[in-house]
Design a protein around this motif. Structure first.
Motif, PDB file in Angstrom:
ATOM      1  N   VAL A 130      72.734  87.965  24.333  1.00  8.83           N
ATOM      2  CA  VAL A 130      71.550  87.467  24.091  1.00  8.83           C
ATOM      3  C   VAL A 130      71.292  86.234  24.450  1.00  8.83           C
ATOM      4  CG1 VAL A 130      69.578  87.113  22.281  1.00  8.83           C
ATOM      5  CG2 VAL A 130      70.895  89.348  22.171  1.00  8.83           C
ATOM      6  N   ILE A 131      72.275  85.355  23.951  1.00 10.78           N
ATOM      7  CA  ILE A 131      71.928  84.054  24.376  1.00 10.78           C
ATOM      8  C   ILE A 131      72.140  83.720  26.009  1.00 10.78           C
ATOM      9  CG2 ILE A 131      73.604  81.523  24.320  1.00 10.78           C
ATOM     10  CD1 ILE A 131      72.132  82.339  21.634  1.00 10.78           C
ATOM     11  N   ALA A 132      72.832  84.277  26.706  1.00  7.51           N
ATOM     12  CA  ALA A 132      73.134  84.293  28.240  1.00  7.51           C
ATOM     13  C   ALA A 132      71.841  84.573  28.492  1.00  7.51           C
ATOM     14  CB  ALA A 132      74.180  85.202  28.456  1.00  7.51           C
ATOM     15  N   ARG A 133      71.140  85.713  28.145  1.00  4.66           N
ATOM     16  CA  ARG A 133      69.663  86.410  28.578  1.00  4.66           C
ATOM     17  C   ARG A 133      68.753  85.281  28.404  1.00  4.66           C
ATOM     18  NH1 ARG A 133      69.891  90.766  26.456  1.00  4.66           N
ATOM     19  NH2 ARG A 133      68.405  90.563  24.704  1.00  4.66           N
ATOM     20  N   LYS A 134      68.721  84.609  27.288  1.00  7.18           N
ATOM     21  CA  LYS A 134      67.772  83.354  26.825  1.00  7.18           C
ATOM     22  C   LYS A 134      67.812  82.358  27.665  1.00  7.18           C
ATOM     23  CE  LYS A 134      66.416  84.639  22.245  1.00  7.18           C
ATOM     24  NZ  LYS A 134      66.491  84.217  20.706  1.00  7.18           N
ATOM     25  N   GLU A 138      64.802  81.165  29.839  1.00  2.00           N
ATOM     26  CA  GLU A 138      64.226  79.949  29.342  1.00  2.00           C
ATOM     27  C   GLU A 138      64.383  78.858  30.622  1.00  2.00           C
ATOM     28  OE1 GLU A 138      66.206  78.926  25.919  1.00  2.00           O
ATOM     29  OE2 GLU A 138      64.927  80.207  24.730  1.00  2.00           O
ATOM     30  N   SER A 139      65.317  79.305  31.471  1.00  3.27           N
ATOM     31  CA  SER A 139      65.587  78.401  32.711  1.00  3.27           C
ATOM     32  C   SER A 139      66.278  77.176  32.170  1.00  3.27           C
ATOM     33  CB  SER A 139      64.579  78.114  33.674  1.00  3.27           C
ATOM     34  OG  SER A 139      63.916  79.294  34.399  1.00  3.27           O
ATOM     35  N   ARG A 140      67.229  77.200  31.284  1.00  5.23           N
ATOM     36  CA  ARG A 140      67.741  75.858  30.782  1.00  5.23           C
ATOM     37  C   ARG A 140      69.028  76.515  30.164  1.00  5.23           C
ATOM     38  NH1 ARG A 140      64.754  73.823  25.561  1.00  5.23           N
ATOM     39  NH2 ARG A 140      64.561  75.793  24.337  1.00  5.23           N
ATOM     40  N   THR A 141      70.051  75.221  30.127  1.00  4.78           N
ATOM     41  CA  THR A 141      71.266  75.581  29.628  1.00  4.78           C
ATOM     42  C   THR A 141      71.395  75.589  27.966  1.00  4.78           C
ATOM     43  OG1 THR A 141      72.256  74.538  31.622  1.00  4.78           O
ATOM     44  CG2 THR A 141      73.754  74.703  29.801  1.00  4.78           C
ATOM     45  N   ARG A 142      72.045  76.713  27.646  1.00  3.73           N
ATOM     46  CA  ARG A 142      72.159  76.748  26.033  1.00  3.73           C
ATOM     47  C   ARG A 142      73.650  76.459  25.696  1.00  3.73           C
ATOM     48  NH1 ARG A 142      67.583  79.867  23.315  1.00  3.73           N
ATOM     49  NH2 ARG A 142      69.400  80.279  21.758  1.00  3.73           N
ATOM     50  N   LEU A 143      73.589  75.892  24.427  1.00  4.28           N
ATOM     51  CA  LEU A 143      74.743  75.379  23.805  1.00  4.28           C
ATOM     52  C   LEU A 143      75.039  76.004  22.339  1.00  4.28           C
ATOM     53  CD1 LEU A 143      77.363  73.483  24.169  1.00  4.28           C
ATOM     54  CD2 LEU A 143      76.095  71.632  22.943  1.00  4.28           C
ATOM     55  N   ILE A 280      82.911  76.437  20.630  1.00  2.00           N
ATOM     56  CA  ILE A 280      81.795  75.775  21.292  1.00  2.00           C
ATOM     57  C   ILE A 280      81.600  76.517  22.670  1.00  2.00           C
ATOM     58  CG2 ILE A 280      83.171  74.180  22.290  1.00  2.00           C
ATOM     59  CD1 ILE A 280      80.547  72.270  22.126  1.00  2.00           C
ATOM     60  N   ALA A 281      80.296  76.996  22.960  1.00  3.66           N
ATOM     61  CA  ALA A 281      80.034  77.787  23.942  1.00  3.66           C
ATOM     62  C   ALA A 281      78.754  77.423  24.568  1.00  3.66           C
ATOM     63  CB  ALA A 281      80.063  79.374  23.285  1.00  3.66           C
ATOM     64  N   GLY A 282      78.751  77.915  25.975  1.00  7.45           N
ATOM     65  CA  GLY A 282      77.575  77.466  26.529  1.00  7.45           C
ATOM     66  C   GLY A 282      77.211  78.379  27.563  1.00  7.45           C
ATOM     67  N   ALA A 283      75.997  78.675  28.005  1.00  4.62           N
ATOM     68  CA  ALA A 283      75.485  79.504  28.966  1.00  4.62           C
ATOM     69  C   ALA A 283      74.305  78.813  29.851  1.00  4.62           C
ATOM     70  CB  ALA A 283      75.096  80.981  28.443  1.00  4.62           C
ATOM     71  N   GLY A 284      74.358  78.990  31.226  1.00  8.25           N
ATOM     72  CA  GLY A 284      73.330  78.478  31.868  1.00  8.25           C
ATOM     73  C   GLY A 284      72.373  79.635  32.851  1.00  8.25           C
ATOM     74  N   MET A 287      75.205  79.838  34.973  1.00 10.75           N
ATOM     75  CA  MET A 287      76.647  79.814  34.450  1.00 10.75           C
ATOM     76  C   MET A 287      76.439  80.872  33.266  1.00 10.75           C
ATOM     77  SD  MET A 287      78.260  76.746  32.274  1.00 10.75           S
ATOM     78  CE  MET A 287      77.378  76.604  30.881  1.00 10.75           C
ATOM     79  N   PRO A 288      77.653  81.732  33.432  1.00  7.02           N
ATOM     80  CA  PRO A 288      77.991  82.629  32.519  1.00  7.02           C
ATOM     81  C   PRO A 288      78.380  82.085  30.905  1.00  7.02           C
ATOM     82  CG  PRO A 288      80.012  82.750  33.942  1.00  7.02           C
ATOM     83  CD  PRO A 288      78.801  81.771  34.411  1.00  7.02           C
ATOM     84  N   TYR A 289      78.131  83.113  29.934  1.00  9.56           N
ATOM     85  CA  TYR A 289      78.410  82.611  28.963  1.00  9.56           C
ATOM     86  C   TYR A 289      80.135  82.353  28.796  1.00  9.56           C
ATOM     87  CZ  TYR A 289      78.656  82.604  23.497  1.00  9.56           C
ATOM     88  OH  TYR A 289      78.786  82.540  22.019  1.00  9.56           O
TER      89      TYR A 289
END
Length: 403
Positions: A130-134, A138-143, A280-284, A287-289
């Motif tokens: 879900v985080i990767a999809r969001k 949203e066209s922005r990197t999540r953390l 700590i995780a990120g997805a863009g 960029m995969p999760y």
């Protein structure tokens, strides 16, 4: 549980204390009233129980240890019911209200007895899918920052501690982002505004699974899925790979320059100070999760490694003969003036416990032989060095210096 009483038909939810059967448990009626049931006494002919109507929020506090069990009984949200359950199934169960003051002392738990059950008091964190999809939507990197706090059974965390983690994380983004945009970043001073705007983090929400902070870039990724925030996230996750060899980590820290390296070390130290596991995780957009799991024990080892690779500032010892011109016995602070220098140098700071017996009887304008420790640290917010002084020793001087 009582049958055919004013409490109605009850269904058990959870058992919290078990000894030859449930002794403390929660149950719910057909009308959705929740009760906390506490075994009170075993008699020759019947068992005595206390049934306490309880709200979901209060139950979460009790099961997680936020409210002692005895306090939940002595400070109920409504009536308390005494349930007498005969051993002879041919006899009927009896339930009637009882006042708190009429409950026998030996029916009550010890005052400090608490349950300690992990309790989600926030919505559960969303899956990595879900985080990767969001991030793409949203066209922005999540953390995501997931902290397991060993002292908290509920989905709660101390504001001061979480605030420090957020500031340390934002500082890393600012300093690493600065190093990615400038080959020779200034070792001190504020981060350039155009960099800070691109590395700014927005806190989106908190979630359960211990304590989860969902964050994202303030600014959008570009059409290619790239941004300074995305590059910084990738660099940060790269640095947090615990499989890196010492030499590999050293090279990567050198690449981001000393200022960012110190900021990174500071963040890892703050993670270690939580005493729990951190992920700590990120997805863009492109960029995969990616998640970096940092167990508590390995975090401590990692922090020690970073201290060797990115050492602390040196501590300066000042041993001089100086004149005392200021002392505050309430705040335990001092002011000494080194008049041997031209111009004279002031040293002001805190009085150490070891020096307090002498300092508390010191006389203003007298000359003393002193030992002062000066510690220079990097202010992670503005990148400036600040020196703090601490009075460690003082003794009357045998100098003939006039007052």
């Amino acid at each position: 549980m009582p049958r055919d009483t004013v409490l109605g038909e009850l269904k058990m939810q959870e058992s919290y204390v078990y000894y030859d059967g449930p002794r403390v448990f929660s149950c719910i009626s057909l009308t959705d009233q929740v009760y906390l049931a506490v075994w009170a006494e075993e008699g020759a002919a019947e068992d005595e129980w206390l049934y306490i109507p309880i709200s979901r929020a209060r139950l979460d506090m009790v099961r997680s240890g936020g409210i002692p069990l005895r306090s939940a009984i002595e400070n109920p949200e409504g009536f308390i019911f005494r349930a007498s359950l005969p051993h002879d199934v041919g006899r009927g169960d009896v339930v009637k209200p009882i006042r708190v003051g009429d409950i026998p002392e030996d029916w009550l738990p010890e005052p400090d007895f608490e349950l300690d059950i992990a309790t989600h008091t926030l919505p559960l964190a969303e899956s990595k899918e879900v985080i990767a999809r969001k991030a793409q939507q949203e066209s922005r990197t999540r953390l995501r920052l997931h902290v397991s706090l060993p002292r908290f059974a509920r989905s709660e965390a101390p504001a001061r501690g979480i605030g420090c983690l957020l500031m340390a994380t934002q500082s890393v983004y600012d300093n690493v982002g600065y190093s990615l945009t400038d080959e020779n970043p200034s070792p001190r001073g504020r981060i350039p505004g155009e960099v800070a705007a691109q590395t700014a983090i927005s806190l989106l929400e908190t979630a359960a699974s211990s304590f989860v902070l969902e964050m994202a870039s303030n600014e959008l990724d570009d059409l290619l899925g790239d941004s300074l925030f995305a590059q910084t996230t990738s660099k940060l996750l790269d640095l947090l790979d615990l499989k890196l060899e010492y030499s590999e980590l050293s090279v990567k820290l050198a690449e981001i320059k000393p200022r960012a390296a110190k900021s990174f070390r500071f963040m890892v130290e703050k993670f270690a100070e939580t005493g729990g596991d951190v992920t700590i995780a990120g997805a863009g957009t492109k960029m995969p999760y990616i998640a970096r799991e940092l167990p508590a024990g390995k975090l401590e080892e990692f922090a020690k490694t970073l201290k060797r690779l990115v050492p602390e500032e040196q501590v300066e010892e000042v041993r001089r003969r100086m004149r005392l011109y200021k002392i505050d016995t309430q705040r335990r602070t001092f002011g000494f003036k080194d008049e041997s220098m031209d111009p004279a140098i002031d040293y002001r700071g805190a009085i150490d416990e070891a020096a307090w017996p002498q300092a508390s009887h010191a006389t203003m304008q007298d000359v003393y032989d002193v030992l002062i420790l000066g510690t220079t640290v990097l202010d992670e917010t503005v990148g400036e060095r600040k020196t703090t002084y601490r009075l460690m020793q003082l003794s009357p001087s045998d100098s003939d210096t006039e007052r």
